[in-house]
Design a protein around this motif. Structure first.
Motif, short mmCIF file in Angstrom:
data_model
loop_
_atom_site.label_atom_id
_atom_site.label_comp_id
_atom_site.label_asym_id
_atom_site.label_seq_id
_atom_site.Cartn_x
_atom_site.Cartn_y
_atom_site.Cartn_z
N LYS A 288 0.86 -1.18 0.00
CA LYS A 288 0.00 0.00 0.00
C LYS A 288 0.90 1.23 0.00
O LYS A 288 1.60 1.52 0.97
CB LYS A 288 -0.91 -0.01 1.22
CG LYS A 288 -1.87 1.17 1.26
CD LYS A 288 -2.78 1.08 2.50
CE LYS A 288 -3.75 2.25 2.53
NZ LYS A 288 -4.61 2.19 3.75
N THR A 305 3.33 0.45 3.78
CA THR A 305 3.19 -0.69 4.69
C THR A 305 2.77 -1.93 3.91
O THR A 305 2.18 -1.82 2.83
CB THR A 305 2.15 -0.41 5.78
OG1 THR A 305 0.89 -0.13 5.16
CG2 THR A 305 2.56 0.75 6.66
N THR A 307 0.19 -4.59 4.02
CA THR A 307 -1.07 -5.00 4.64
C THR A 307 -1.19 -6.52 4.56
O THR A 307 -0.65 -7.16 3.66
CB THR A 307 -2.27 -4.35 3.96
OG1 THR A 307 -2.31 -4.76 2.58
CG2 THR A 307 -2.17 -2.83 4.04
#
Length: 581
Positions: A288, A305, A307
């Motif tokens: 992301k 990050t 996810t």
């Protein structure tokens, strides 16, 4: 025919080994018989392998050479004489050569039905007395084990379990490949996003790449652990299966019997491993991008990050076998002390012959002897009880909802006696106990607590999305099962308080019982269902039973006990017994 206590003629004595009369099949004292006197057997010496009369039995315990021998009294001695020439069991007993794990110098010769344990003579003497255990000499009970249904069922269960563990490996491979592929896709997205920004992001990119590699390594490490575990179990099961087949083919009844009992224990451990493996989490990853990074490149410290979405390895669907049911009788639990019709809301088996029930309407706890099908004792309480659980072999705990109290009860000399009480913080309804921990459900509002025996609260679950009207509860080593009439379901949680399963009853479940198998009463559907251990499936085992309310199951006797709650007073005053096979 010889008369006990009288001298037998020499002609009779010399020919008695070859005679096939009924008298030769009686169990008599063998030392006395050698002297020409035939007396009834009073016991048996496992070291001498001889039956003994009362006098010989007493002398045997005192004589210097035999006082340390293991003696079995009349209730536990073999029911067939040990003959060196013609007794069928003699040939079989020669095959009993497996040493006891607790007493290596002793040979396993006995089986305890109550504890499902293979025993040596020392085990029998020290831990499995006749007053508390049903113990048999293996050659006495192994005769029909060759090609038996038990043998076939164990082999089928082993094959089925082996297939399931092989499927675990295949599923783990697929999930791991998907997880690793998702990581590669995420890294590709990072590369694409990275092309739009300047050289200052190289370090952040390397950091997230390293994080992805660590996750991949962990995935592969977990996969290897799953493969190793499943392969080890599969090999063990195959070895057990091959041994059973070989012993069955070679007609070695004693060894086959012991191998089957060991296989039963192995299968229980295997079932626990299934639940552990099915809880193994694998994460699916997706990159992301940080949308603000282009505008705030100099101040942002994160490129983005990873996810995660959990991919569960599916536990093999549990097949609940079809059962045949037969009505075994009814027990009237109405007594002269009762002032109202009965309402049996809870029950527990202290032993297969001792059923303890709570009668809410009559503020009583009643002791029912199942073999006599009658109430043997009744204890009056200060308030209306709801549920009951076994705490120890002689102690019980009963919930008193309106007093927000748990009443502890003991059994001494076949009498119920009040002990201490424990205050709780709510209207307690369902209760169960496992290894000195109490699990209690509360009805208004719906919640569950796990308590120590002194009342110290360990865990509380009061989420309205989990519990609405939790009526009763049962538990075992790995799981807690709660019947919830508001949710119309049975909820399974672990001892950490996490929900790990749920079964929809399409009706209002009330009583629930677990003694190796989970049964639940669905009151408004007039059925009793058997539920799989993981709550994935269920099957009706009794139907058209009017308003079943509380239930109790005995794995040893395969008997199901249940009460009713209807407008029919006679049905409310009755405990029904069915055998399920």
């Amino acid at each position: 025919m010889a008369v006990p206590g009288k001298k037998a003629s020499k002609q009779f004595s010399s020919s008695r080994q070859s005679m096939a009369s009924d008298e030769d099949l009686q169990v008599y004292c063998q030392p006395c018989d050698e002297e020409g006197t035939r007396l009834p057997a009073h016991g048996y010496c496992t070291d001498c392998m001889e039956h003994l009369c009362k006098n010989c039995f007493t002398v045997h315990k005192k004589h210097k050479l035999s006082k340390h021998h293991t003696l079995l009294d009349a209730t536990r001695m073999p029911k067939v004489l040990h003959q060196t020439t013609s007794c069928t069991h003699t040939g079989q007993s020669d095959t009993l050569i497996t040493p006891c794990s607790k007493h290596p110098k002793e040979i396993i010769k006995f089986y305890c039905h109550d504890h499902k344990e293979l025993l040596c003579s020392v085990c029998v003497t020290l831990e499995h007395q006749a007053t508390s255990c049903k113990v048999n000499y293996i050659p006495d009970i192994s005769g029909n084990i060759i090609d038996s249904k038990e043998c076939q069922d164990i082999l089928k269960a082993i094959n089925s379990s082996s297939d399931q563990y092989q499927q675990f490996v295949e599923d783990a491979k697929k999930m791991t490949h998907m997880s690793n592929s998702s990581l590669k896709d995420a890294l590709a997205d990072i590369k694409k996003f990275r092309q739009e920004i300047n050289q200052r992001l190289d370090e952040l990119e390397r950091q997230i790449e390293d994080a992805a590699k660590v996750i991949e390594q962990e995935n592969n490490k977990h996969l290897k652990a799953v493969e190793t575990t499943c392969e080890d179990i599969t090999k063990s099961l195959k070895t057990s299966s091959d041994t059973i087949k070989q012993l069955n083919t070679s007609k070695q009844a004693d060894k086959l019997f012991m191998e089957l009992k060991l296989a039963e224990k192995t299968m229980k451990n295997v079932e626990g491993n299934k639940l552990q493996l099915s809880s193994y989490d694998i994460k699916k990853h997706k990159f992301k991008a940080n949308e603000a990074i282009l505008d705030f490149l100099k101040t942002e410290k994160s490129l983005g990050t990873l996810t995660q979405k959990t991919l569960k390895i599916k536990s093999p669907s549990v097949q609940i076998k079809s059962r045949q049911s037969s009505h075994q009788g009814e027990i009237s639990v109405k007594t002269s002390k009762d002032k109202d019709k009965c309402w049996i809301t809870g029950m527990t088996l202290l032993t297969p012959d001792l059923l303890i029930i709570t009668d809410r309407n009559n503020k009583a706890v009643k002791m029912v002897v199942t073999s006599r099908q009658s109430v043997s004792d009744q204890l009056q309480l200060d308030a209306n009880p709801w549920d009951i659980t076994t705490v120890t072999s002689s102690d019980l705990a009963v919930t008193l909802p309106h007093k927000q109290t748990i009443q502890f009860i003991s059994i001494s000399s076949n009498k119920l006696k009040k002990k201490h009480t424990m205050k709780v913080n709510g209207g307690c309804y369902g209760i169960c106990c496992y290894q000195d921990k109490l699990v209690v459900t509360y009805y208004y509002p719906g919640k569950l607590q796990i308590l120590e025996m002194n009342g110290t609260m360990l865990t509380t679950i009061d989420d309205k999305n989990i519990f609405k009207e939790p009526y009763t509860v049962t538990c075992n080593k790995s799981s807690i099962y709660v019947s919830d009439t508001g949710m119309k379901s049975v909820t399974r949680i672990n001892w950490q308080g996490d929900v790990i399963g749920s079964y929809s009853c399409t009706g209002k479940p009330t009583g629930i019982s677990d003694d190796g198998t989970v049964f639940v009463c669905v009151w408004d559907r007039a059925v009793i269902e058997e539920i799989s251990e993981d709550c994935s499936t269920g099957k009706v085992v009794l139907q058209d039973v009017i308003a079943p309310y509380a239930v109790c199951w005995s794995e040893e006797t395969k008997k199901l006990y249940f009460s009713c709650f209807t407008s029919n007073e006679n049905k409310n005053n009755t405990i029904y017994i069915y055998k399920l096979s």
